[in-house]
Design a protein around this motif. Structure first.
Motif, PDB file in Angstrom:
ATOM      1  N   ALA A  35     -29.833 -27.318  21.608  1.00 25.81           N
ATOM      2  CA  ALA A  35     -29.535 -28.530  22.418  1.00 25.81           C
ATOM      3  C   ALA A  35     -30.576 -29.589  21.819  1.00 25.81           C
ATOM      4  O   ALA A  35     -31.643 -29.390  21.323  1.00 25.81           O
ATOM      5  CB  ALA A  35     -30.064 -28.277  23.845  1.00 25.81           C
ATOM      6  N   LEU A  51     -31.906 -33.290  23.160  1.00 31.58           N
ATOM      7  CA  LEU A  51     -32.438 -34.062  24.125  1.00 31.58           C
ATOM      8  C   LEU A  51     -32.859 -35.528  23.903  1.00 31.58           C
ATOM      9  O   LEU A  51     -33.395 -35.646  22.894  1.00 31.58           O
ATOM     10  CB  LEU A  51     -33.452 -33.149  25.048  1.00 31.58           C
ATOM     11  CG  LEU A  51     -33.132 -31.836  25.406  1.00 31.58           C
ATOM     12  CD1 LEU A  51     -34.292 -31.239  26.175  1.00 31.58           C
ATOM     13  CD2 LEU A  51     -31.935 -31.479  26.256  1.00 31.58           C
ATOM     14  N   ALA A 102     -29.487 -41.583  29.024  1.00 34.51           N
ATOM     15  CA  ALA A 102     -28.233 -41.383  28.503  1.00 34.51           C
ATOM     16  C   ALA A 102     -27.777 -42.397  27.489  1.00 34.51           C
ATOM     17  O   ALA A 102     -26.989 -41.922  26.602  1.00 34.51           O
ATOM     18  CB  ALA A 102     -27.066 -41.610  29.882  1.00 34.51           C
ATOM     19  N   ALA A 152     -29.159 -41.024  24.214  1.00 35.99           N
ATOM     20  CA  ALA A 152     -28.238 -39.535  23.942  1.00 35.99           C
ATOM     21  C   ALA A 152     -26.653 -39.951  23.333  1.00 35.99           C
ATOM     22  O   ALA A 152     -26.378 -39.032  22.367  1.00 35.99           O
ATOM     23  CB  ALA A 152     -28.113 -38.678  25.083  1.00 35.99           C
ATOM     24  N   ALA A 153     -26.257 -41.037  23.911  1.00 40.23           N
ATOM     25  CA  ALA A 153     -25.038 -41.459  23.325  1.00 40.23           C
ATOM     26  C   ALA A 153     -24.760 -41.696  21.953  1.00 40.23           C
ATOM     27  O   ALA A 153     -23.899 -41.648  21.155  1.00 40.23           O
ATOM     28  CB  ALA A 153     -24.478 -42.421  24.142  1.00 40.23           C
ATOM     29  N   SER A 163     -25.504 -34.739  22.091  1.00 44.00           N
ATOM     30  CA  SER A 163     -26.903 -34.682  22.786  1.00 44.00           C
ATOM     31  C   SER A 163     -26.648 -34.875  24.218  1.00 44.00           C
ATOM     32  O   SER A 163     -25.571 -35.298  24.725  1.00 44.00           O
ATOM     33  CB  SER A 163     -27.587 -35.627  22.055  1.00 44.00           C
ATOM     34  OG  SER A 163     -28.069 -35.574  20.609  1.00 44.00           O
ATOM     35  N   ARG A 164     -27.711 -34.722  25.155  1.00 36.72           N
ATOM     36  CA  ARG A 164     -27.705 -34.730  26.226  1.00 36.72           C
ATOM     37  C   ARG A 164     -28.924 -35.666  26.706  1.00 36.72           C
ATOM     38  O   ARG A 164     -30.007 -35.439  26.032  1.00 36.72           O
ATOM     39  CB  ARG A 164     -27.511 -33.593  27.247  1.00 36.72           C
ATOM     40  CG  ARG A 164     -28.693 -32.471  27.039  1.00 36.72           C
ATOM     41  CD  ARG A 164     -28.379 -31.252  27.736  1.00 36.72           C
ATOM     42  NE  ARG A 164     -28.357 -31.774  29.200  1.00 36.72           N
ATOM     43  CZ  ARG A 164     -27.911 -30.777  30.314  1.00 36.72           C
ATOM     44  NH1 ARG A 164     -27.483 -29.653  29.778  1.00 36.72           N
ATOM     45  NH2 ARG A 164     -28.148 -31.039  31.334  1.00 36.72           N
ATOM     46  N   ALA A 165     -28.935 -35.922  27.961  1.00 34.36           N
ATOM     47  CA  ALA A 165     -30.399 -36.852  28.430  1.00 34.36           C
ATOM     48  C   ALA A 165     -30.943 -35.940  29.294  1.00 34.36           C
ATOM     49  O   ALA A 165     -30.493 -35.376  30.340  1.00 34.36           O
ATOM     50  CB  ALA A 165     -29.882 -38.047  29.213  1.00 34.36           C
ATOM     51  N   PRO A 205     -32.635 -29.493  34.221  1.00 31.08           N
ATOM     52  CA  PRO A 205     -31.870 -28.848  33.495  1.00 31.08           C
ATOM     53  C   PRO A 205     -32.332 -28.124  32.467  1.00 31.08           C
ATOM     54  O   PRO A 205     -31.762 -27.181  31.749  1.00 31.08           O
ATOM     55  CB  PRO A 205     -31.225 -30.334  32.900  1.00 31.08           C
ATOM     56  CG  PRO A 205     -31.436 -31.333  33.932  1.00 31.08           C
ATOM     57  CD  PRO A 205     -32.786 -30.972  34.549  1.00 31.08           C
TER      58      PRO A 205
END
Length: 378
Positions: A172, A174, A178, A181-182, A187-189, A369
């Protein structure tokens, strides 16, 4: 469960943006697993026995490589300076040793510079880029000229390739917000939080100083902060002749120190930034280059202060309209004048900001998360 935590800078004391995030993540993980910390450190004196006691194993290695040497190595090896600056055989050997003698279940790498120490094959790896450094250097290039522009564009291009390669290798990727991450697909926040018990205006004694007071806080050798306060002092403050501007933060550059005057205070490092925030009639964050979630904005909101920020500084924060956004010098001056003229309204705005932070940005809620990503028990 055992986790290897790699950081480009020791996570303590949590007194600047990256350390605040890494410290709280480290503390969260250490409550749920055995943690082996390997990090660079600039000053051993900042690390206390209490800090070391947070983790099962703490290996801190002093950075000794100069920026000039890192640049030479980068040019010779075709790598980004950001990576060669943190390339160190001692760190590599330490990581190899821990992986050989401990049953490490997962690796948490904090900041893209530490991705170079992830083994080709091994435990599940989480890469916390925090911000997308390639985008930051691309922005630096736009503001640079001559050889420096070429160097910044080179850095952005090589870092972008590095970030994409790393993202494809890890379980993952991180980022702190957001929007950030975009910028890197897949990816994710995992957002930053704030300790609203520590940042509580009811538990703080305001600094005794001149009013009306405008405050900016931050690490004052960090280029976006330097550019922000210079612009504000030169473009906005003259439009507010009765105001006093306090620049609060460690390591002010010579350009920042030169701003000191009858209407500008440059404090340098302070023992506790909360006193200055509590005293502020308005807190400003006029950053033109801002990545992710700005801790300075969250801290001011938690302290129930009215905040006037740039769109870039506010972008990663779910502020629900509890801070004011300004675009140019006239916009900042007009908004600040309105807040000065309406103390009750300014106070109500600050109180709403604190309520929003309490509801939205507790650290445990923001970091939950990680339980699924790392297989931790709640």
């Amino acid at each position: 469960m055992e986790i290897l935590f790699l950081a480009h800078r020791a996570p303590f004391p949590p007194d600047r943006g990256d350390r605040i995030r890494s410290y709280n993540i480290l503390n969260y993980l250490a409550k749920r697993a055995g943690v082996h910390l390997v990090a660079f450190v600039d000053d051993d004196s900042e690390v206390t026995p209490e800090h070391r006691a947070l983790v099962d194993e703490c290996v801190l290695i002093r950075r000794t490589k100069s920026q000039a040497r890192a640049a030479v190595e980068a040019l010779a090896q075709g790598k980004p300076v950001s990576l060669t600056a943190f390339a160190d055989r001692r760190i590599a050997a330490t990581v190899k040793d821990i992986l050989a003698r401990r049953p490490i279940d997962a690796i948490y790498a904090f900041s893209g510079q530490m991705a170079q120490y992830l083994p080709a094959m091994g435990p599940r790896a989480i890469m916390d880029f925090v911000d997308l450094d390639s985008a930051k250097f691309e922005a630096y290039a736009d503001d640079s000229r001559g050889p420096m522009r070429w160097m910044m564009r080179r850095e952005a291009r090589l870092l972008a390739a590095h970030e994409g390669t790393v993202a494809n290798r890890v379980a993952a990727s991180l980022f702190v917000s957001a929007p950030e991450a975009a910028l890197l697909p897949g990816s994710r926040a995992v957002e930053n939080g704030i300790d609203t018990i520590f940042y509580d205006p009811q538990m703080t004694t305001p600094e005794k100083t001149r009013h009306p007071l405008i405050v900016f806080t931050g690490q004052m050798d960090y280029r976006p902060n330097v550019d922000a306060v210079i612009w504000f002092a030169q473009a906005v403050l003259p439009l507010l002749p009765d105001a006093h501007f306090a620049i609060v933060g460690r390591a002010p550059t010579s350009a920042v120190r030169a701003l000191a005057s009858a209407s500008v205070t440059v404090t340098g490092e302070v023992a506790d930034v909360r006193g200055w925030l509590a005293a502020a009639d308005v807190v400003v964050a006029p950053l033109q280059l801002a990545r992710g979630v700005q801790n300075k904005v969250l801290e001011a909101m938690a302290m129930a202060r009215p905040v006037v920020a740039s769109a870039a500084a506010a972008e990663g924060i779910d502020h629900a309209g509890t801070i004011r956004i300004a675009i140019d010098a006239k916009g900042y001056a007009s908004t600040i004048k309105q807040l000065f003229a309406d103390p009750a309204g300014a106070s109500a705005l600050g109180a709403a900001a604190r309520r929003q932070v309490i509801a939205r940005y507790g650290w445990d809620a923001r970091l939950a998360p990680l339980n699924v990503l790392l297989g931790l028990s709640a």
